[in-house]
Motif scaffolding. Structure first.
Motif, PDB file in Angstrom:
ATOM      1  N   HIS A  39       0.800  -1.231   0.000  1.00  0.00           N
ATOM      2  CA  HIS A  39       0.000   0.000   0.000  1.00  0.00           C
ATOM      3  C   HIS A  39       0.834   1.283   0.000  1.00  0.00           C
ATOM      4  N   ARG A  41       3.312   2.283   1.951  1.00  0.00           N
ATOM      5  CA  ARG A  41       3.457   2.876   3.285  1.00  0.00           C
ATOM      6  C   ARG A  41       4.757   2.513   3.977  1.00  0.00           C
ATOM      7  N   CYS A  80       6.094  -2.671  -5.051  1.00  0.00           N
ATOM      8  CA  CYS A  80       4.623  -2.722  -5.025  1.00  0.00           C
ATOM      9  C   CYS A  80       4.001  -1.646  -5.894  1.00  0.00           C
TER      10      CYS A  80
HETATM   11  S1  FES Z   1       5.622   0.188   0.354  1.00  0.00           S
HETATM   12 FE1  FES Z   1       4.971  -1.408   1.668  1.00  0.00          FE
HETATM   13  S2  FES Z   1       4.902  -3.135   0.369  1.00  0.00           S
HETATM   14 FE2  FES Z   1       5.521  -1.516  -0.954  1.00  0.00          FE
END
Ligand code: FES
Length: 121
Positions: A39, A41, A80
């Motif tokens: 996400h 984060r 991600c």
């Molecule tokens: S920033 Fe947390 S999995 Fe990519």
């Protein structure tokens, strides 16, 4: 299908458009960290590009790299926030082994999250 090369590990065919973090898990089968579940984060899904670094970047990735002071490290990107839409080579620099964490994190969903708003680095 795009080719994903992981330095010192191997070459893998990846379904076009797959999230890089999930290709590291599913195709390359490495213990890639993704502590926030994909996400934008945590930054534990980081990889270091050797070749094929995308020109595009999501607003979320750009902001997080800036907030964490990571923009000066060459090739450092968040897996991600990247789609496998071309051949690329990365170093796997953030893995469960040796991290002291109890697990790699919840599996990221199939789509980039937050929904990708593309910009340039
Ligand atoms: S920033 Fe947390 S999995 Fe990519």
């Amino acid at each position: 299908m795009p080719k994903l090369t992981i330095t010192d590990i191997g070459n893998f065919e990846v379904p076009a458009g797959k999230r890089l973090v999930n290709a590291l898990i599913d195709e390359a089968k490495i213990d890639q960290l993704h502590a926030c579940g994909g996400h934008a984060r945590c930054t534990t899904c980081r990889v270091q590009f050797v070749a094929g670094e995308p020109q595009q970047i999501t607003e979320a990735e750009k902001q997080l790299l800036k907030d964490r002071g990571l923009t000066e490290i060459p090739g450092l990107r968040l897996s991600c926030q990247i789609s496998c839409d071309h051949d690329m080579e990365v170093k796997a620099i953030s893995r469960l082994a040796g991290s002291g964490r109890k697990d790699a994190g919840a599996r990221p969903g199939d789509q980039i999250d937050p929904p990708a708003v593309w910009t340039t680095k």
